[in-house]
Design an enzyme around this catalytic site. Structure first.
Site, PDB file in Angstrom:
ATOM      1  N   SER A 191      -0.363   5.764 -19.796  1.00 23.77           N
ATOM      2  CA  SER A 191      -0.464   4.582 -18.822  1.00 23.77           C
ATOM      3  C   SER A 191       0.108   2.999 -19.147  1.00 23.77           C
ATOM      4  O   SER A 191      -0.269   2.463 -18.513  1.00 23.77           O
ATOM      5  CB  SER A 191      -2.244   4.421 -18.545  1.00 23.77           C
ATOM      6  OG  SER A 191      -2.623   4.307 -19.783  1.00 23.77           O
ATOM      7  N   ASN A 244     -13.301   4.956 -23.509  1.00 21.24           N
ATOM      8  CA  ASN A 244     -13.930   4.896 -22.247  1.00 21.24           C
ATOM      9  C   ASN A 244     -14.682   3.693 -21.991  1.00 21.24           C
ATOM     10  O   ASN A 244     -14.591   3.125 -20.794  1.00 21.24           O
ATOM     11  CB  ASN A 244     -14.914   5.895 -22.317  1.00 21.24           C
ATOM     12  CG  ASN A 244     -14.184   7.412 -22.442  1.00 21.24           C
ATOM     13  OD1 ASN A 244     -12.798   7.506 -22.476  1.00 21.24           O
ATOM     14  ND2 ASN A 244     -14.932   8.594 -22.605  1.00 21.24           N
ATOM     15  N   THR A 249      -9.920 -12.757  26.338  1.00 23.07           N
ATOM     16  CA  THR A 249     -10.554 -11.375  25.860  1.00 23.07           C
ATOM     17  C   THR A 249      -9.685 -10.326  26.633  1.00 23.07           C
ATOM     18  O   THR A 249      -8.974 -10.474  27.657  1.00 23.07           O
ATOM     19  CB  THR A 249     -12.109 -11.443  26.764  1.00 23.07           C
ATOM     20  OG1 THR A 249     -11.876 -11.303  27.935  1.00 23.07           O
ATOM     21  CG2 THR A 249     -13.072 -12.532  26.146  1.00 23.07           C
ATOM     22  N   HIS A 250      -9.366  -9.144  26.084  1.00 18.34           N
ATOM     23  CA  HIS A 250      -8.624  -8.187  26.578  1.00 18.34           C
ATOM     24  C   HIS A 250      -7.068  -8.810  26.623  1.00 18.34           C
ATOM     25  O   HIS A 250      -6.244  -8.483  27.359  1.00 18.34           O
ATOM     26  CB  HIS A 250      -8.805  -7.739  27.767  1.00 18.34           C
ATOM     27  CG  HIS A 250     -10.316  -7.283  28.032  1.00 18.34           C
ATOM     28  ND1 HIS A 250     -10.904  -6.127  27.770  1.00 18.34           N
ATOM     29  CD2 HIS A 250     -11.345  -7.912  28.334  1.00 18.34           C
ATOM     30  CE1 HIS A 250     -12.133  -6.426  27.757  1.00 18.34           C
ATOM     31  NE2 HIS A 250     -12.558  -7.332  28.319  1.00 18.34           N
ATOM     32  N   SER A 261      18.036 -13.610  12.391  1.00 18.32           N
ATOM     33  CA  SER A 261      18.873 -12.452  12.616  1.00 18.32           C
ATOM     34  C   SER A 261      20.113 -12.348  12.069  1.00 18.32           C
ATOM     35  O   SER A 261      20.970 -13.493  12.231  1.00 18.32           O
ATOM     36  CB  SER A 261      18.510 -12.099  14.075  1.00 18.32           C
ATOM     37  OG  SER A 261      19.626 -11.140  14.436  1.00 18.32           O
ATOM     38  N   LYS A 302      17.856 -16.208  17.176  1.00 22.37           N
ATOM     39  CA  LYS A 302      16.443 -15.735  16.679  1.00 22.37           C
ATOM     40  C   LYS A 302      16.040 -16.613  15.558  1.00 22.37           C
ATOM     41  O   LYS A 302      16.719 -17.060  14.408  1.00 22.37           O
ATOM     42  CB  LYS A 302      16.523 -14.270  16.101  1.00 22.37           C
ATOM     43  CG  LYS A 302      16.864 -13.539  17.482  1.00 22.37           C
ATOM     44  CD  LYS A 302      15.580 -12.926  18.235  1.00 22.37           C
ATOM     45  CE  LYS A 302      15.423 -11.559  17.435  1.00 22.37           C
ATOM     46  NZ  LYS A 302      14.470 -10.897  18.233  1.00 22.37           N
ATOM     47  N   ASN A 342      12.650 -15.679  13.347  1.00 19.58           N
ATOM     48  CA  ASN A 342      11.676 -14.669  13.368  1.00 19.58           C
ATOM     49  C   ASN A 342      10.471 -15.002  12.469  1.00 19.58           C
ATOM     50  O   ASN A 342      10.737 -15.568  11.554  1.00 19.58           O
ATOM     51  CB  ASN A 342      12.358 -13.229  12.869  1.00 19.58           C
ATOM     52  CG  ASN A 342      13.293 -12.580  13.997  1.00 19.58           C
ATOM     53  OD1 ASN A 342      13.107 -12.857  14.902  1.00 19.58           O
ATOM     54  ND2 ASN A 342      14.236 -12.035  13.114  1.00 19.58           N
ATOM     55  N   GLU A 395       4.592 -11.300   9.977  1.00 18.21           N
ATOM     56  CA  GLU A 395       4.713  -9.691  10.403  1.00 18.21           C
ATOM     57  C   GLU A 395       4.479  -9.041   9.001  1.00 18.21           C
ATOM     58  O   GLU A 395       3.749  -7.858   9.081  1.00 18.21           O
ATOM     59  CB  GLU A 395       6.093  -9.446  10.822  1.00 18.21           C
ATOM     60  CG  GLU A 395       6.225  -9.932  12.273  1.00 18.21           C
ATOM     61  CD  GLU A 395       7.820  -9.788  12.874  1.00 18.21           C
ATOM     62  OE1 GLU A 395       7.800  -9.925  13.956  1.00 18.21           O
ATOM     63  OE2 GLU A 395       8.630  -9.502  12.128  1.00 18.21           O
ATOM     64  N   TYR A 447     -16.818   9.860 -18.051  1.00 18.01           N
ATOM     65  CA  TYR A 447     -15.141   9.616 -17.701  1.00 18.01           C
ATOM     66  C   TYR A 447     -14.622  10.839 -17.713  1.00 18.01           C
ATOM     67  O   TYR A 447     -14.605  11.613 -18.343  1.00 18.01           O
ATOM     68  CB  TYR A 447     -14.755   8.710 -19.108  1.00 18.01           C
ATOM     69  CG  TYR A 447     -13.519   8.432 -18.800  1.00 18.01           C
ATOM     70  CD1 TYR A 447     -12.940   7.425 -18.391  1.00 18.01           C
ATOM     71  CD2 TYR A 447     -12.390   9.187 -19.341  1.00 18.01           C
ATOM     72  CE1 TYR A 447     -11.504   6.875 -18.024  1.00 18.01           C
ATOM     73  CE2 TYR A 447     -11.112   9.274 -19.314  1.00 18.01           C
ATOM     74  CZ  TYR A 447     -10.606   7.959 -18.572  1.00 18.01           C
ATOM     75  OH  TYR A 447      -9.122   7.771 -18.470  1.00 18.01           O
ATOM     76  N   GLN A 453      -8.095   6.996 -14.393  1.00 21.38           N
ATOM     77  CA  GLN A 453      -6.649   6.141 -14.899  1.00 21.38           C
ATOM     78  C   GLN A 453      -6.077   5.776 -13.540  1.00 21.38           C
ATOM     79  O   GLN A 453      -5.229   4.517 -13.722  1.00 21.38           O
ATOM     80  CB  GLN A 453      -5.903   6.980 -16.051  1.00 21.38           C
ATOM     81  CG  GLN A 453      -4.653   6.404 -16.422  1.00 21.38           C
ATOM     82  CD  GLN A 453      -3.859   7.061 -17.488  1.00 21.38           C
ATOM     83  OE1 GLN A 453      -4.297   6.994 -18.619  1.00 21.38           O
ATOM     84  NE2 GLN A 453      -2.824   7.758 -17.181  1.00 21.38           N
ATOM     85  N   LYS A 478      -5.635   2.179 -11.485  1.00 17.45           N
ATOM     86  CA  LYS A 478      -5.307   0.600 -12.093  1.00 17.45           C
ATOM     87  C   LYS A 478      -3.895   0.331 -11.117  1.00 17.45           C
ATOM     88  O   LYS A 478      -3.810  -0.651 -10.625  1.00 17.45           O
ATOM     89  CB  LYS A 478      -4.404   0.893 -13.479  1.00 17.45           C
ATOM     90  CG  LYS A 478      -5.662   0.950 -14.470  1.00 17.45           C
ATOM     91  CD  LYS A 478      -5.555   0.932 -15.958  1.00 17.45           C
ATOM     92  CE  LYS A 478      -6.742   1.271 -16.398  1.00 17.45           C
ATOM     93  NZ  LYS A 478      -7.204   2.572 -16.409  1.00 17.45           N
TER      94      LYS A 478
HETATM   95  N1  ARG Z   1      -5.594   5.024 -20.170  1.00 21.60           N
HETATM   96  C1  ARG Z   1      -7.074   5.367 -20.054  1.00 21.60           C
HETATM   97  C2  ARG Z   1      -7.485   4.995 -18.446  1.00 21.60           C
HETATM   98  O1  ARG Z   1      -6.977   4.267 -18.091  1.00 21.60           O
HETATM   99  C3  ARG Z   1      -7.796   4.699 -21.048  1.00 21.60           C
HETATM  100  C4  ARG Z   1      -9.101   5.669 -21.293  1.00 21.60           C
HETATM  101  C5  ARG Z   1      -8.665   6.830 -22.159  1.00 21.60           C
HETATM  102  N2  ARG Z   1      -9.877   7.816 -22.484  1.00 21.60           N
HETATM  103  C6  ARG Z   1      -9.896   8.949 -22.680  1.00 21.60           C
HETATM  104  N3  ARG Z   1     -11.038   9.472 -22.896  1.00 21.60           N
HETATM  105  N4  ARG Z   1      -8.582   9.486 -22.532  1.00 21.60           N
HETATM  106  O2  ARG Z   1      -8.594   5.445 -18.156  1.00 21.60           O
END
Ligand code: ARG
Length: 467
Positions: A23, A110, A155-156, A277, A283, A285, A290, A317, A322, A325
């Site tokens: 990760s 964890n 409205t509408h 454009s 134009k 825009n 948007e 966990y 993971q 993120k």
């Molecule tokens: N990269 C892991 C995560 O984002 C970190 C925790 C890893 N824990 C484990 N028991 N492998 O969740």
């Protein structure tokens, strides 16, 4: 590959498995939080006599050195480590030797990752809150200047009744104010420290979790060690609140796109916030509006993605987590970019008061007031509604408006009409008489604006509990 867990393995990890599992590509942005958490952890370990003061000092020095070197580009976070936690630990051991190997005493990745992500999210909540406040300031400035800028209320998407620009913006003020309220709520709910939960079942070391929590600016430690490592509710709540922010921005964007169109011409978006454009020279825009509307989808997507990831996970966990993120980081970045650009666009946008007022005059926005006039003369509202309906039909056929009819024409439809009708249905009167709390009448609006100003002068969300 620098790994934290080779002991019980007899084979090297397959390269693709390693990459799939890693990760570091995205959790590298947690470096600062990881180090902050580790420093608090070792300070607590030393206070509890689990590490010596010398060991603690060496570790803290090593950790701050790593942070500085990364910041200055002397140390590169590459993919030789699986995640940011292993990167920091491996580098610490390289720098300070055996003492570095004690950093992870009484801790698991964890609870470490649970802490890092909370620290990161907590900062992001404050940053979004500050940007929402900037937006509210721009809205309120505009409201103060446009208490008597008339426009049609819809409205509408059909013209309904006359309002003012201050009143219309006031609606968005309320929405973004509620968004700030959500930031505050979730901030205080999430502000508890998961460190010390270990892998899931705490630890046999005599950790002082209250102390670590206070070092890191939390209200206290989280209650249950299993929940501490398994919980991502705070992130889901944040993504949900961010989705609502985007929903609000998207609705506002849609209106600005309409208002900026040739048909409405209520506003002119500044050149700095418009694009041209490649083929049509005429134009200009509204791309920013948007794009803000368009990016709403990916923020909702992040919320759905994390909800789906968490669904069905057994305690505690699981590696699935993971996946929290990338989507969350993307949503946080997206919302902040959108808020900054949108606020800038509003700040520089010009209003065409003449066009707005003209539009409010057309389209029978005073029909309700004409009915109310008859009610004032003793006609029951339902009958008045019918009379004005026929009057509007007559006007449509003659391509005119109520106030342009002669008294004879009016009286041919109802003998209750008198010469004072014209004054009663004038645009100014229609707005000024709407003085119910929350209404567009200038007196009501000025009171509302004063309340908004007082709200913006209140103390910001800083991290301390509300009194
Ligand atoms: N990269 C892991 C995560 O984002 C970190 C925790 C890893 N824990 C484990 N028991 N492998 O969740």
């Amino acid at each position: 590959m620098a790994q934290l867990w080779g002991g019980r393995f007899t084979k090297e990890t397959d390269q693709m498995v390693y990459e799939f599992n890693a990760s570091i590509k995205f959790d590298r942005r947690l470096l600062r939080q990881d180090i902050e958490g580790s420093v608090a952890h070792v300070v607590m370990l030393a206070k509890q006599g689990i590490l010596t003061v010398e060991e603690k000092d060496a570790i803290v020095k090593g950790l701050t050195g790593i942070e500085k070197d990364v910041e200055e580009g002397k140390l590169i976070i590459d993919s030789s480590c699986e995640d940011i936690h292993s990167f920091v630990e491996a580098n610490l051991i390289r720098r300070i030797g055996d003492a570095g190997k004690k950093l992870h005493t009484g801790r698991s990745r964890n609870d470490q990752v649970a802490l890092d992500m909370r620290l990161y999210t907590r900062e992001q909540v404050l940053a979004v809150d500050a940007l929402l406040k900037d937006l509210l300031e721009v809205l309120l400035d505009t409201m103060e200047q446009h208490v008597e800028t008339y426009m049609p209320g819809f409205t509408h998407l059909q013209k309904a009744q006359p309002i003012t620009l201050a009143h219309h913006y006031g609606a968005y003020f309320e929405m973004f104010k509620r968004d700030r309220g959500r930031m505050k709520d979730l901030f205080y709910r999430m502000n508890y420290c998961p460190l010390g939960a270990g892998a899931l079942a705490g630890t046999t070391y005599p950790l002082d979790r209250n102390y670590t929590a206070s070092l890191l600016g939390f209200e206290g430690p989280t209650e249950n060690s299993i929940d501490s490592v398994a919980d991502r509710d705070y992130l889901i709540e944040f993504l949900s609140a961010l989705s609502t922010v985007m929903m609000h921005l998207s609705r506002f964007s849609e209106e600005i796109i309409l208002w900026n169109s040739n048909e409405y011409q209520f506003v002119e978006i500044d050149d700095a916030y418009s694009t041209g454009s490649s083929i049509m020279p005429q134009k200009k825009n509204p791309d920013i509006a948007e794009l803000v509307r368009g990016k709403t989808g990916r923020v909702y997507g992040a919320l759905m993605s994390l909800l789906t990831t968490m669904k069905g996970l057994p305690l505690a966990y699981n590696k699935d987590m993971q996946e929290d993120k990338e989507v969350a980081f993307d949503a946080m970045d997206t919302v902040q970019d959108c808020l900054k650009l949108f606020t800038g666009m509003l700040r520089t946008m010009k209003f065409r008061k003449d066009r707005m007022e003209q539009s409010a005059r057309n389209g029978f926005t005073n029909a309700t007031d004409a009915a109310d006039y008859l009610v004032g003369r003793g006609v029951p509202f339902r009958d008045a509604h019918g009379i004005i309906g026929r009057l509007v039909l007559y006007c449509i056929e003659k391509d005119t408006s109520i106030e342009a009819l002669s008294l004879e024409e009016l009286q041919a439809i109802s003998d209750q009409f008198g010469p004072d009708l014209y004054e009663a249905v004038s645009l100014k009167n229609c707005v000024e008489k709407r003085l119910t709390v929350g209404g567009p009448g200038p007196q009501a609006m000025r009171r509302e604006i004063a309340r908004c100003r007082a709200y913006l002068n209140e103390k910001d969300l800083t991290g301390s509990r509300p009194e």
